[in-house]
Design a protein around this motif. Sequence first.
Motif, PDB file in Angstrom:
ATOM      1  N   UNK B 238      44.550  28.597  47.457  1.00 45.66           N
ATOM      2  CA  UNK B 238      44.655  29.936  46.599  1.00 45.66           C
ATOM      3  C   UNK B 238      44.366  29.641  45.131  1.00 45.66           C
ATOM      4  N   UNK B 239      43.536  30.546  44.209  1.00 43.09           N
ATOM      5  CA  UNK B 239      43.381  30.155  42.879  1.00 43.09           C
ATOM      6  C   UNK B 239      42.007  29.030  42.682  1.00 43.09           C
ATOM      7  N   UNK B 243      42.396  26.474  39.586  1.00 42.27           N
ATOM      8  CA  UNK B 243      43.769  26.592  39.743  1.00 42.27           C
ATOM      9  C   UNK B 243      44.331  25.005  40.129  1.00 42.27           C
ATOM     10  N   UNK B 281      34.628  28.849  41.457  1.00 42.80           N
ATOM     11  CA  UNK B 281      35.646  28.058  41.144  1.00 42.80           C
ATOM     12  C   UNK B 281      37.099  28.552  41.374  1.00 42.80           C
ATOM     13  N   UNK B 282      36.964  29.844  41.726  1.00 50.50           N
ATOM     14  CA  UNK B 282      38.325  30.698  41.675  1.00 50.50           C
ATOM     15  C   UNK B 282      38.474  30.990  43.173  1.00 50.50           C
ATOM     16  N   UNK B 341      39.395  28.235  33.136  1.00 54.70           N
ATOM     17  CA  UNK B 341      40.865  28.839  33.048  1.00 54.70           C
ATOM     18  C   UNK B 341      41.201  29.032  34.333  1.00 54.70           C
ATOM     19  N   UNK B 342      42.792  29.253  34.353  1.00 55.59           N
ATOM     20  CA  UNK B 342      43.240  29.746  35.550  1.00 55.59           C
ATOM     21  C   UNK B 342      42.675  31.018  35.939  1.00 55.59           C
ATOM     22  N   UNK B 343      42.794  31.629  37.070  1.00 58.53           N
ATOM     23  CA  UNK B 343      42.296  32.961  37.373  1.00 58.53           C
ATOM     24  C   UNK B 343      43.593  33.950  36.710  1.00 58.53           C
ATOM     25  N   UNK B 344      42.936  34.797  36.133  1.00 61.30           N
ATOM     26  CA  UNK B 344      44.012  35.590  35.247  1.00 61.30           C
ATOM     27  C   UNK B 344      44.745  36.558  36.146  1.00 61.30           C
ATOM     28  N   UNK B 345      44.028  37.535  36.827  1.00 57.14           N
ATOM     29  CA  UNK B 345      44.473  38.466  37.720  1.00 57.14           C
ATOM     30  C   UNK B 345      44.719  38.388  39.057  1.00 57.14           C
ATOM     31  N   UNK B 346      44.119  39.189  39.768  1.00 61.10           N
ATOM     32  CA  UNK B 346      44.150  39.308  41.150  1.00 61.10           C
ATOM     33  C   UNK B 346      42.495  39.303  41.668  1.00 61.10           C
TER      34      UNK B 346
END
Lengths: 352, 352
Positions: B238-239, B243, B281-282, B341-346
């Motif tokens: 996940x992510x 992530x 990447x996400x 960056x990290x995934x921000x939302x869903x």
Amino acid sequence: MDGSLGRGTPRRRKLDLANGRVDLSHGSGGRAMEQLIEELFVSAFANDALDRRDDNAVLDVPPGRLVVSTDSFVVSPLFFPGGDIGSLAVHGTVNDVAMGGAVPLYLTAGFIIEEGLPLSELKRVVDSMAAAARDAGVAIVTGDTKVVERGKGDGVFINTTGIGVRRDVVAPSADRARPGDVVILSGSIGDHGIAIMSTRESLDFEAPILSDSAALHGLVAAILDVAPGVRVLRDPTRGGLSATLNEIAGRSNVGMLVRERDIPVKPAVEAACELLGLDPLHVANEGKLVAIVDPADAGAVLAAMRAHPRGAEAAIIGTVTAEARGLVQLDTTFGGRRIVDWLAGEQLPRIC
Amino acid sequence: MDGSLGRGTPRRRKLDLANGRVDLSHGSGGRAMEQLIEELFVSAFANDALDRRDDNAVLDVPPGRLVVSTDSFVVSPLFFPGGDIGSLAVHGTVNDVAMGGAVPLYLTAGFIIEEGLPLSELKRVVDSMAAAARDAGVAIVTGDTKVVERGKGDGVFINTTGIGVRRDVVAPSADRARPGDVVILSGSIGDHGIAIMSTRESLDFEAPILSDSAALHGLVAAILDVAPGVRVLRDPTRGGLSATLNEIAGRSNVGMLVRERDIPVKPAVEAACELLGLDPLHVANEGKLVAIVDPADAGAVLAAMRAHPRGAEAAIIGTVTAEARGLVQLDTTFGGRRIVDWLAGEQLPRIC
């Protein structure tokens, strides 16, 4: 991908634990999930293994054999008289490990959360889990969080898996009962199921009926101190005392003869059972155990149980027989004898 | 209580696996649950610990430190190209144990089933779990079954908890990356998430995109053979890869510099990502790992990974830096550099 906000810039606001709700981003594997885990779970469960924050926990265990148990908790409502899904998820699994004759050491925790659950409710559940784990002397060492869409879950479901270690001389199992053994019950039956049911049905009793949800590892330790060779330890949860005794009778290929008048049932539970058309023998418990012991050990075990707060009402309720193998027979208060069968259909859905 | 049908009279019919459905009685703790467990679970997972049929498993473990991981699986749909929730529930947890540097040995399995699930679907899931566990060399030693009312779940959710043992010299952890270390990725990214997403959206591609869901313990063993001191092992689920790299950068307080052109992405996955507006990447993977190693070990680890079927496409994708600590930077195919960056939302709910 969003290059505007690196981790070097910790500008995010804290979770709104008073008014916020869980949304799908909290299960995404991204930043929101990281935040939920940090601010809600890690802060409540804090311990060395969890603080490492890998997707696994590395554990030291003392010598002995490993005893492992898993349970998913789907109880409805989430909060009930005497407990909630969080404390129940600790007690239930601690008890299943303890019934293997082991000292419970570690728990894992997996949460399946329905979108929209108030963060305040989740926090109450998590804090209750943390307190129950502390009381039971177990550490919650690793976990997992999933979020499902509204209408695809029900508030929160929690899985816990417990790990404990037992000494080599200890080996209770449902297949070890022998004719002549003594059946001891640690206290009154039906409290948990009736507490859940009366909450759901909004029944008002003069004295509220509380769940008996409790960790039994201390009571088990007291039994093992005087009888390390105890034959069977079982907690009569779903399906009640009747399911537990039937399972032991089947697995050990023995008969069971128990006396109704010696099985403690609280008057309020008895009254509620009559009102709801339930048999207390089929109603779930979450803080009681059945010990089956060699007759030579029965006196010492009964005394040790009665000396422990969780076994103050312990009673010898019957014996294991060579006759009627696979069957559980009950001598009723009215002088008759009948077979106590497994629950056939569904009586109390989602009591644990 | 029903005295008419004792256990001595085994007249019950077998489960109707072709046309039957799960109902609330299968979670009751009574006879129907016993039957479901016997005919579906125990027969598929058969092993000594499970056959004992207590509420716990008693396990022997070889010397070393215990590594434990838990995951709940809520993937939707239950069946997808390249796998299903059953095989995924085995692979996911086997991999989290393997990423701790351990040999996975045992799994527990907790099922939360929605009333109405066809028994035929449940059997497909359980058979798939059993096959995946056999392939991975792990035994499913204890379990739990709950049933929730229609509309309070979604088919079936599965929790697995894995237990493994690792040698004392092995200690990979996300906080051990050091500047100068080499970042190795085991193969192409995005396959699992895109397989799920294209099934949900009914996208038709010329070549169907299959999930990469697979057990990685063998690949980890190959890495440990040549580099027992591997610093970090992580599977980017996940992510996605972003992530995983961000978490390592944060936990180790280092920077990461990776090269877009060295990160394998299948053309079909790239095309689907463009169509769906996703960044590979996400996107989640379920059969890939990131290894961070001392530069002196990089050549041997890369060769060992490429010699293993699950690492044939392994590639060095970047390095750990002392600059830009806490950040992941990407040198793009077009010659630029940007922060990942990290995934921000869903982005992709319920992909695992």
